[in-house]
Design a protein around this motif. Structure first.
Motif, PDB file in Angstrom:
ATOM      1  N   GLY A 134       0.778  -1.232   0.000  1.00  0.00           N
ATOM      2  CA  GLY A 134       0.000   0.000   0.000  1.00  0.00           C
ATOM      3  C   GLY A 134       0.807   1.279   0.000  1.00  0.00           C
ATOM      4  O   GLY A 134       0.239   2.374   0.094  1.00  0.00           O
ATOM      5  N   ILE A 135       2.128   1.176  -0.121  1.00  0.00           N
ATOM      6  CA  ILE A 135       2.928   2.409  -0.138  1.00  0.00           C
ATOM      7  C   ILE A 135       3.144   2.920  -1.563  1.00  0.00           C
ATOM      8  O   ILE A 135       3.576   4.050  -1.762  1.00  0.00           O
ATOM      9  CB  ILE A 135       4.291   2.228   0.572  1.00  0.00           C
ATOM     10  N   VAL A 136       2.806   2.097  -2.531  1.00  0.00           N
ATOM     11  CA  VAL A 136       2.861   2.467  -3.940  1.00  0.00           C
ATOM     12  C   VAL A 136       1.513   2.099  -4.551  1.00  0.00           C
ATOM     13  O   VAL A 136       1.062   0.972  -4.399  1.00  0.00           O
ATOM     14  CB  VAL A 136       4.002   1.706  -4.658  1.00  0.00           C
ATOM     15  N   LYS A 137       0.883   3.052  -5.220  1.00  0.00           N
ATOM     16  CA  LYS A 137      -0.436   2.795  -5.794  1.00  0.00           C
ATOM     17  C   LYS A 137      -0.364   2.271  -7.225  1.00  0.00           C
ATOM     18  O   LYS A 137      -1.249   1.545  -7.672  1.00  0.00           O
ATOM     19  CB  LYS A 137      -1.288   4.059  -5.726  1.00  0.00           C
ATOM     20  N   ALA A 138       0.661   2.683  -7.968  1.00  0.00           N
ATOM     21  CA  ALA A 138       0.799   2.273  -9.361  1.00  0.00           C
ATOM     22  C   ALA A 138       2.274   2.193  -9.716  1.00  0.00           C
ATOM     23  O   ALA A 138       3.125   2.756  -9.029  1.00  0.00           O
ATOM     24  CB  ALA A 138       0.083   3.255 -10.281  1.00  0.00           C
TER      25      ALA A 138
END
Length: 292
Positions: A134-138
């Motif tokens: 969840g620390i990177v969305k894409a």
């Protein structure tokens, strides 16, 4: 401020991205002033990288306070899973944020670099783990040089990257091989609804050996307003281009923003006339024997 959808992410981002390479070697006061200028002009698309000197540190004080109001992207230039994961966490700490909207595998401009990123134990695995956490969305990919379009086309065959970021300007697009490769990438990006974001819109040429370097950019940029207007018109005339990064010098940023805010006041013919008549306009990248 004109906004365009960032591919299948659906975010309406300002067409000019705040290119944070411009903050790599400035004071905190200068950084704050430049970021504040961007926010005042409704720029909500910010793009930085772990390798941009102190840029992430300089962004932290303001960006952390407006995190929910902007699209924030950073990059890792590491190639192994372990080192890339360390760099991703370091970026969050430096910017004082809990997550980013986009993490990009940086400077993947050749098939050899792509192989390193996508092999077992490569940086792509770190990005995927970070997304799961969840620390990177894409996840996106960036590249420099004439081989970038063909490399990114292959990248989209290997993995559904949400974004690509690569060079585009009038001169490079006039090169037949680069144009064909860029157009092929655009067609595939359209099929996958991958956002195409571009760099080096106002790059003129490599610095001359004895030339006085008046800007922090590693290449000579255009600095005359009319020419910047034409450069901006050219890249934004591609409806499939979601946005372009501002040049890496804070002093050029207001001129670029001004050009974007007046986009539409110049037509294609006028832009072509201005850009085709410039002496010394060339690619800032060394030409390879082949870009295939």
């Amino acid at each position: 401020m004109l906004k365009r959808r960032i591919g299948r992410l659906g975010y309406e981002g300002s067409v000019v991205m705040f290119g944070a390479a411009s903050l790599g070697n400035v004071t905190q006061e200068e950084a704050d002033e430049s970021i504040s200028f961007a926010l005042k002009h409704d720029i909500n698309h910010f793009d930085t990288a772990a390798s941009y000197g102190d840029a992430e540190l300089r962004m932290g004080p303001i960006i952390s306070g407006v995190r929910g109001d902007i699209f924030l992207a950073t990059k890792t230039g590491e190639r192994s899973k372990a080192k890339a994961k360390e760099e991703i966490y370091r970026s969050m700490e430096r910017m004082k944020v809990d997550n980013v909207d986009l993490l990009q595998l940086h400077a993947v401009g050749t098939l050899e670099e792509l192989d390193r990123c996508t092999e077992k134990g490569g940086a792509l695995e770190a990005a995927l783990e970070a997304r799961d956490e969840g620390i990177v969305k894409a996840i996106g990919i960036t590249g420099h040089g004439h081989q970038a379009p063909a490399t990114h086309l292959e990248a989209l065959r290997r993995f559904p990257f949400e974004t690509v970021l690569l060079p585009l300007n009038y001169y490079m697009y006039s090169m037949p091989e680069y144009r064909a490769a860029f157009d092929a990438l655009m067609r595939e990006a359209l099929k996958q609804d991958t956002a195409v974001r571009v760099i080096k819109a106002v790059a003129k040429a490599p610095w001359g050996e004895q030339q006085k370097r008046n800007y922090a950019t590693w290449y000579e940029p255009f600095d005359q307003q009319e020419v910047i207007d034409a450069c901006v018109h050219f890249v934004l005339s591609f409806p499939g281009v979601a946005g372009f990064a501002s040049a890496g010098d804070i002093h050029l940023f207001p001129k670029i923003v001004d050009a974007v805010e007046r986009f539409g006041s110049m037509n294609d013919e006028e832009a072509a006339r201005i850009l085709s008549s410039i002496s010394g306009y060339t690619s800032i990248f060394e030409s390879p024997t082949s870009i295939a």
